[in-house]
Design a protein around this motif. Structure first.
Motif, short mmCIF file in Angstrom:
data_model
loop_
_atom_site.label_atom_id
_atom_site.label_comp_id
_atom_site.label_asym_id
_atom_site.label_seq_id
_atom_site.Cartn_x
_atom_site.Cartn_y
_atom_site.Cartn_z
N GLN A 1 -41.28 -51.82 -64.88
CA GLN A 1 -40.28 -52.92 -63.86
C GLN A 1 -40.18 -51.96 -62.50
O GLN A 1 -40.44 -50.70 -62.49
CB GLN A 1 -38.77 -52.86 -64.21
N VAL B 1 -38.41 -52.50 -58.85
CA VAL B 1 -37.11 -52.17 -58.50
C VAL B 1 -37.52 -52.42 -56.49
O VAL B 1 -37.58 -52.01 -56.29
CB VAL B 1 -36.10 -51.74 -58.97
N THR C 1 -31.11 -56.13 -55.18
CA THR C 1 -32.42 -55.88 -54.90
C THR C 1 -32.83 -56.76 -56.25
O THR C 1 -32.20 -57.83 -55.96
CB THR C 1 -32.14 -54.58 -55.91
N THR D 1 -35.98 -57.10 -59.01
CA THR D 1 -36.40 -56.20 -60.13
C THR D 1 -37.51 -57.57 -60.85
O THR D 1 -37.45 -58.57 -61.23
CB THR D 1 -35.50 -56.46 -61.28
#
Length: 291
Positions: free
Chosen positions: A69, A71, A169, A171
């Motif tokens: 991932q 972020v 955020t 992701t």
């Protein structure tokens, strides 16, 4: 034009910002880059009594590689997305969307969180993010919650976000081997203009036989929110990728959108371009998946 009067808040932490938003709720607006908010305030479209500036919230101005991932903090600017090596290497369709957004001056101020939160149907960043399967973190004084970006938009200017929440955020799942994505936008001009059509496509190939095991096609500027072209996705799944299949998916995508006529283009033109851009973004996605 003069701005309407407002109280200015500059919190030193995300928690403090959330407390301010909890206090004022719909009477407050968050200021990150301000490329939409300031314009709308000058035009008297918005007149918030409180402005909550996020400029001191360094944790929201970040990008982090977590392996599978990436972020991205909500304050990360669009200009930074265009030159970030991590974005270019792992989620290139997002970089393409960032490079297509506005002008250099706008990109230097605009943020990824603002581009998402403004919920413009023609915005450049949401289609590729939805195609990647991104989620957003919404934070308030009561805690955090994760929302799939594909379920975040409710209409032009309307989202799943509550008045007391801040988008902190984003992701983005990193494509693995056999996966790829592409993004293309079409506008009357190359900069400082609203898109006529924008499309992002994602495909995942089956390692055993090379068929398409998953596909996501997202259409912008042809509906009240970014639209998933579900009919086109179904055309692709389980099939072996080739030019004829991608053209067929493009034709199917034309039936998945509901564009309108305006001064930038007729609905019929937008539908035709959906077919063209779907095919081209699938070409890009396939090239990445097989690289």
């Amino acid at each position: 034009m003069l701005l309407p009067r407002f109280e200015f808040h500059e919190p030193a932490s995300i928690d403090e910002a959330c407390e301010i938003m909890a206090t004022y709720g719909p009477k407050a607006k968050v200021l990150a880059g301000g490329t939409d908010l300031m314009v709308n305030m000058k035009k008297k479209i918005l007149a918030p009594e409180n402005i909550v500036c996020l400029s001191k919230l360094d944790p929201m101005h970040s990008i982090e590689d977590k392996g599978d991932q990436i972020v991205i903090g909500g304050r990360y600017t669009v200009a930074e997305l265009t030159v970030d090596a991590l974005v270019e290497k792992k989620i290139g369709a997002l970089r393409s969307g960032a490079r297509a957004l506005g002008s250099p001056l706008v990109r230097n101020r605009a943020t990824i969180g603002g581009n998402i939160g403004s919920a413009r149907p023609a915005a450049d960043l949401p289609p590729s993010l939805i195609a990647y399967g991104a989620t957003v973190t919404l934070q308030s004084s009561k805690g955090k919650r994760e929302v799939l970006l594909g379920e975040f938009f409710k209409g032009p200017g309307f989202t799943e976000m509550r008045p007391e929440e801040i988008l902190t955020t984003i992701t983005v799942p990193v494509p693995s081997d056999g996966e790829g994505a592409g993004y293309i936008n079409l506008g009357v001009r190359k900069a400082q203009d609203c898109n006529v059509v924008n499309v992002a496509s994602f495909i995942a190939l089956d390692a055993a036989d090379g068929s398409i095991k998953d596909a996501r096609i997202v259409l912008g500027s042809v509906g009240p929110t970014p639209l998933r072209a579900s009919t086109a996705e179904d055309v692709l799944k389980g099939e072996k990728p080739d030019e004829a299949l991608f053209r067929k998916a493009g034709e199917a995508a034309r039936q998945d959108c509901t564009p309108i006529d305006d001064f930038r283009g007729l609905a019929s033109y937008r539908k035709a371009m959906v077919g063209v851009l779907t095919k081209r973004t699938l070409d890009i996605a396939f090239a990445q998946a097989t690289a």
